[in-house]
Design a protein around this motif. Structure first.
Motif, PDB file in Angstrom:
ATOM      1  N   ALA A 329       0.756  -1.138  -0.069  1.00 47.57           N
ATOM      2  CA  ALA A 329      -0.009  -0.100   0.067  1.00 47.57           C
ATOM      3  C   ALA A 329       1.129   1.323  -0.130  1.00 47.57           C
ATOM      4  O   ALA A 329       1.683   1.359   0.817  1.00 47.57           O
ATOM      5  CB  ALA A 329      -0.809   0.210   1.227  1.00 47.57           C
ATOM      6  N   ILE A 330       0.471   2.275  -0.912  1.00 47.59           N
ATOM      7  CA  ILE A 330       1.368   3.259  -1.032  1.00 47.59           C
ATOM      8  C   ILE A 330       0.478   4.532  -0.779  1.00 47.59           C
ATOM      9  O   ILE A 330      -0.548   4.663  -1.492  1.00 47.59           O
ATOM     10  CB  ILE A 330       2.069   3.638  -2.316  1.00 47.59           C
ATOM     11  CG1 ILE A 330       3.000   2.340  -2.533  1.00 47.59           C
ATOM     12  CG2 ILE A 330       2.707   4.890  -2.318  1.00 47.59           C
ATOM     13  CD1 ILE A 330       3.834   2.414  -4.007  1.00 47.59           C
ATOM     14  N   ASP A 331       0.641   5.445   0.336  1.00 49.40           N
ATOM     15  CA  ASP A 331      -0.344   6.651   0.628  1.00 49.40           C
ATOM     16  C   ASP A 331       0.385   7.861   0.152  1.00 49.40           C
ATOM     17  O   ASP A 331       1.377   8.228   0.582  1.00 49.40           O
ATOM     18  CB  ASP A 331      -0.614   6.480   2.131  1.00 49.40           C
ATOM     19  CG  ASP A 331      -1.721   7.343   2.437  1.00 49.40           C
ATOM     20  OD1 ASP A 331      -2.512   7.606   1.574  1.00 49.40           O
ATOM     21  OD2 ASP A 331      -1.702   8.062   3.584  1.00 49.40           O
ATOM     22  N   VAL A 332      -0.264   8.750  -0.310  1.00 49.97           N
ATOM     23  CA  VAL A 332       0.184   9.972  -0.609  1.00 49.97           C
ATOM     24  C   VAL A 332      -0.433  10.962   0.212  1.00 49.97           C
ATOM     25  O   VAL A 332      -1.615  11.128   0.291  1.00 49.97           O
ATOM     26  CB  VAL A 332      -0.195  10.446  -2.231  1.00 49.97           C
ATOM     27  CG1 VAL A 332       0.422  11.523  -2.785  1.00 49.97           C
ATOM     28  CG2 VAL A 332       0.347   9.072  -3.088  1.00 49.97           C
ATOM     29  N   ILE A 372      -1.399  -1.106  -4.436  1.00 55.79           N
ATOM     30  CA  ILE A 372      -2.536  -0.417  -4.030  1.00 55.79           C
ATOM     31  C   ILE A 372      -1.886   1.168  -3.760  1.00 55.79           C
ATOM     32  O   ILE A 372      -1.258   1.507  -2.813  1.00 55.79           O
ATOM     33  CB  ILE A 372      -3.459  -0.472  -2.944  1.00 55.79           C
ATOM     34  CG1 ILE A 372      -3.931  -2.223  -3.230  1.00 55.79           C
ATOM     35  CG2 ILE A 372      -4.728   0.405  -2.905  1.00 55.79           C
ATOM     36  CD1 ILE A 372      -4.670  -2.185  -4.533  1.00 55.79           C
ATOM     37  N   ILE A 373      -2.228   2.325  -4.701  1.00 56.92           N
ATOM     38  CA  ILE A 373      -1.811   3.491  -4.520  1.00 56.92           C
ATOM     39  C   ILE A 373      -2.982   4.552  -4.217  1.00 56.92           C
ATOM     40  O   ILE A 373      -4.070   4.344  -4.887  1.00 56.92           O
ATOM     41  CB  ILE A 373      -1.238   3.920  -5.678  1.00 56.92           C
ATOM     42  CG1 ILE A 373       0.090   3.036  -6.330  1.00 56.92           C
ATOM     43  CG2 ILE A 373      -0.677   5.456  -5.497  1.00 56.92           C
ATOM     44  CD1 ILE A 373       0.426   3.519  -7.554  1.00 56.92           C
ATOM     45  N   ASP A 374      -3.147   4.891  -2.743  1.00 57.27           N
ATOM     46  CA  ASP A 374      -4.076   6.053  -2.510  1.00 57.27           C
ATOM     47  C   ASP A 374      -3.791   7.340  -2.800  1.00 57.27           C
ATOM     48  O   ASP A 374      -2.799   8.035  -1.822  1.00 57.27           O
ATOM     49  CB  ASP A 374      -4.266   5.687  -0.830  1.00 57.27           C
ATOM     50  CG  ASP A 374      -5.472   6.511  -0.486  1.00 57.27           C
ATOM     51  OD1 ASP A 374      -6.020   7.020  -1.024  1.00 57.27           O
ATOM     52  OD2 ASP A 374      -5.470   6.422   0.822  1.00 57.27           O
ATOM     53  N   PHE A 375      -4.041   7.740  -3.963  1.00 53.88           N
ATOM     54  CA  PHE A 375      -3.688   9.227  -4.060  1.00 53.88           C
ATOM     55  C   PHE A 375      -4.713  10.147  -3.359  1.00 53.88           C
ATOM     56  O   PHE A 375      -5.845   9.833  -2.770  1.00 53.88           O
ATOM     57  CB  PHE A 375      -3.890   9.722  -5.711  1.00 53.88           C
ATOM     58  CG  PHE A 375      -2.921   8.859  -6.590  1.00 53.88           C
ATOM     59  CD1 PHE A 375      -1.644   9.602  -6.535  1.00 53.88           C
ATOM     60  CD2 PHE A 375      -3.230   7.973  -7.300  1.00 53.88           C
ATOM     61  CE1 PHE A 375      -0.765   9.095  -7.321  1.00 53.88           C
ATOM     62  CE2 PHE A 375      -2.013   7.181  -8.148  1.00 53.88           C
ATOM     63  CZ  PHE A 375      -0.938   8.113  -7.969  1.00 53.88           C
TER      64      PHE A 375
END
Length: 519
Positions: A329-332, A372-375
């Motif tokens: 998971a990648i959170d911006v 999963i990228i959370d822009f």
């Protein structure tokens, strides 16, 4: 763009960094005690056949058994049917993929389509000895994956002795060159082996192709001979080390220059080049500086930063990368960035900046599997399109196969990246012995209240007239300070003194309760 390979050779460890304009973009690490076995060929013994999974476990000499699917088991009849079908259809092969250590390696991405009659029980039985090649090294708790479809990679071609197939890399786009290479290969081929011409074969002569074909054929004959005289499980063929894979696959194709800090390896690289590429003059430099080579090229710090969860962006925003067993998971976040104009523009700039960093970090860390990228939520459709367009463009630089799905209503992007080896974190790190990999500890206040509850629970069973509690020094300090009311309340309730003793060697969450008699 200047591309360089920097190689650090130390006892029992070799590190290779690919730099683009002085910035590290990929790193490959190989250690003697845990060398990647991808590409190696073993004579294995079938341990167990699993009809329910149409797979089997194969003992190749390691603690973890290797895993083989029915599609990866060579069956002569179905193989012949597939070969005829492929020749009739003139199928092309997408050969430009990464090998298990991330180095560019052209090898077949197709497999013979299993016949409807092909079931694992008909192909393998327990105790059977088979020749297998490791297609994927062990990752985490999963053992290595193997196949009977052997492939031997050279610089210009890949030999596939178990299939009759001719393929050309899709990266060679000129139809005239594709036709020339196909006709050239067919004219000099003297057997029914399969061959795939790699991207590096663009423009090469028939003599060069023939020499490599003879070399790979001889290698295959040596493998077969060794297979006949060895008993299972045993290593039959060992793939090149990470240094020589870098020379073969990256130098002159992905990089313009190789700098290495070992005089011994420097000479071996030159010998390797004379044998593999006698007509090509490539730049190989022996590093002789006092400062360690990875520090001299500012690589050491970049590798250390690539192990951290939080990555700061130039604007002041940041991304957080959380890796789990199943996905990443990648959170911006906007962080310290407040923008100059309006809120929508601030969000757009942060997301666009994050896209470039995400593409860079996934490649550097070799993050694979589901991502999963959370822009940050964007209201304007035009802004969403800009972010997705840039993400697709940025990921094209990555040699690993990726698949990006559209942005969801929640601002999430689902992406997959081919997982071929352990990522950088798993290569260099291990789960924290203190938190057992959870990433969390009970707060000190929670531990104090847990001790309180346990004392209440055990008070009725303790016959002594005094409690002794041994705890971590930080907990002892808290129970003597801000949380002393908990101890005071228990002493009043049970009319028994409670002694708190610090134990420096205790884990933060560890404590023991004792009873004692005081005369």
């Amino acid at each position: 763009m200047l591309k360089e390979l920097v190689v650090n050779c130390a006892p029992h460890e070799t590190r290779v960094a690919l730099l683009e304009n002085g910035t590290i973009v990929e790193v490959f690490i190989e250690r003697e005690d845990e060398t990647s076995i991808a590409g190696n060929i073993y004579k294995g013994r079938v341990q167990r056949v699993l009809p329910g999974m149409q797979a089997a476990f194969v003992d190749i000499g390691f603690e973890q058994a290797a895993f083989i699917y029915v599609d990866d088991v060579l069956d002569t009849e179905s193989h012949k049917m597939f070969t005829k079908f492929e020749q009739d259809q003139d199928l092309e092969t997408d050969t430009d993929t990464e090998d298990e250590d991330g180095l560019s390696m052209d090898k077949q991405t197709w497999k013979p389509a299993p016949s409807s009659d092909n079931i694992i029980e008909d192909l393998l039985f327990e105790g059977q000895e088979i020749l297998v090649q490791v297609s994927k090294s062990a990752i985490g708790s999963k053992g290595p994956r193997v196949t009977t479809h052997i492939s031997l990679a050279g610089r210009y071609m890949v030999l596939m002795p178990t299939v009759d197939h001719i393929g050309i890399s899709k990266r060679i786009e000129t139809e005239a060159e594709r036709t020339r290479l196909r006709e050239l290969l067919l004219s000099i081929r003297e057997n029914s082996f399969g061959y795939i011409l790699r991207t590096q074969s663009l423009g090469v002569t028939a003599d060069t192709i023939k020499k490599e074909m003879e070399f790979l054929t001889k290698t295959w004959e040596e493998i077969q001979n060794k297979n006949q005289i060895t008993s299972a499980p045993s290593l039959v063929y060992k793939d090149l080390t990470v240094t020589f894979r870098a020379v073969r696959d990256l130098l002159a194709n992905e990089a313009d220059k190789l700098i290495i800090d070992s005089p011994v390896e420097y000479e071996r690289v030159h010998q390797f080049l004379r044998k593999l590429l006698p007509d090509v003059n490539l730049s190989v430099v022996l590093y002789q500086g006092r400062e360690p080579i990875f520090e001299a090229y500012n690589i050491e710090g970049d590798v250390a930063r690539a192990l951290k969860k939080k990555v700061w962006l130039k604007s002041g925003g940041y991304i957080v990368i959380e890796q789990t067993e199943a996905l990443v998971a990648i959170d911006v976040n906007t962080g310290r960035y407040v923008g100059k104009h309006n809120f929508d523009e601030t969000i757009l700039k942060t997301n666009l900046e994050a896209v470039k960093e995400i593409a860079y970090q996934t490649r550097l860390r070799n993050i694979g599997g589901i991502i999963i990228i959370d822009f940050i939520d964007m209201k304007k459709e035009s802004h969403k399109e800009k972010v997705m367009t840039l993400l697709n463009e940025a990921m094209k630089k990555d040699k690993s196969q990726t698949n990006i799905l559209p942005l969801t209503e929640l601002g999430l992007v689902q992406m997959t990246r081919k997982r071929t080896r352990r990522n950088l974190t798993r290569t260099l790190c291990e789960p924290c012995f203190y938190c057992n990999g959870t990433g969390h500890l009970l707060s000190k206040k929670s531990i104090c209240h847990k001790i309180y509850r346990d004392l209440v629970s055990e008070a009725g069973d303790i016959m002594g007239n005094r409690f002794t509690v041994k705890v971590h020094p930080d907990i002892a300090q808290l129970l003597h300070g801000r949380e002393k009311h908990l101890i005071a309340a228990l002493e009043t309730q049970f009319s028994k003194p409670i002694a708190i003793y610090p134990e420096p060697h205790y884990h933060l969450e560890e404590y023991h309760i004792f009873e004692s008699l005081v005369k």
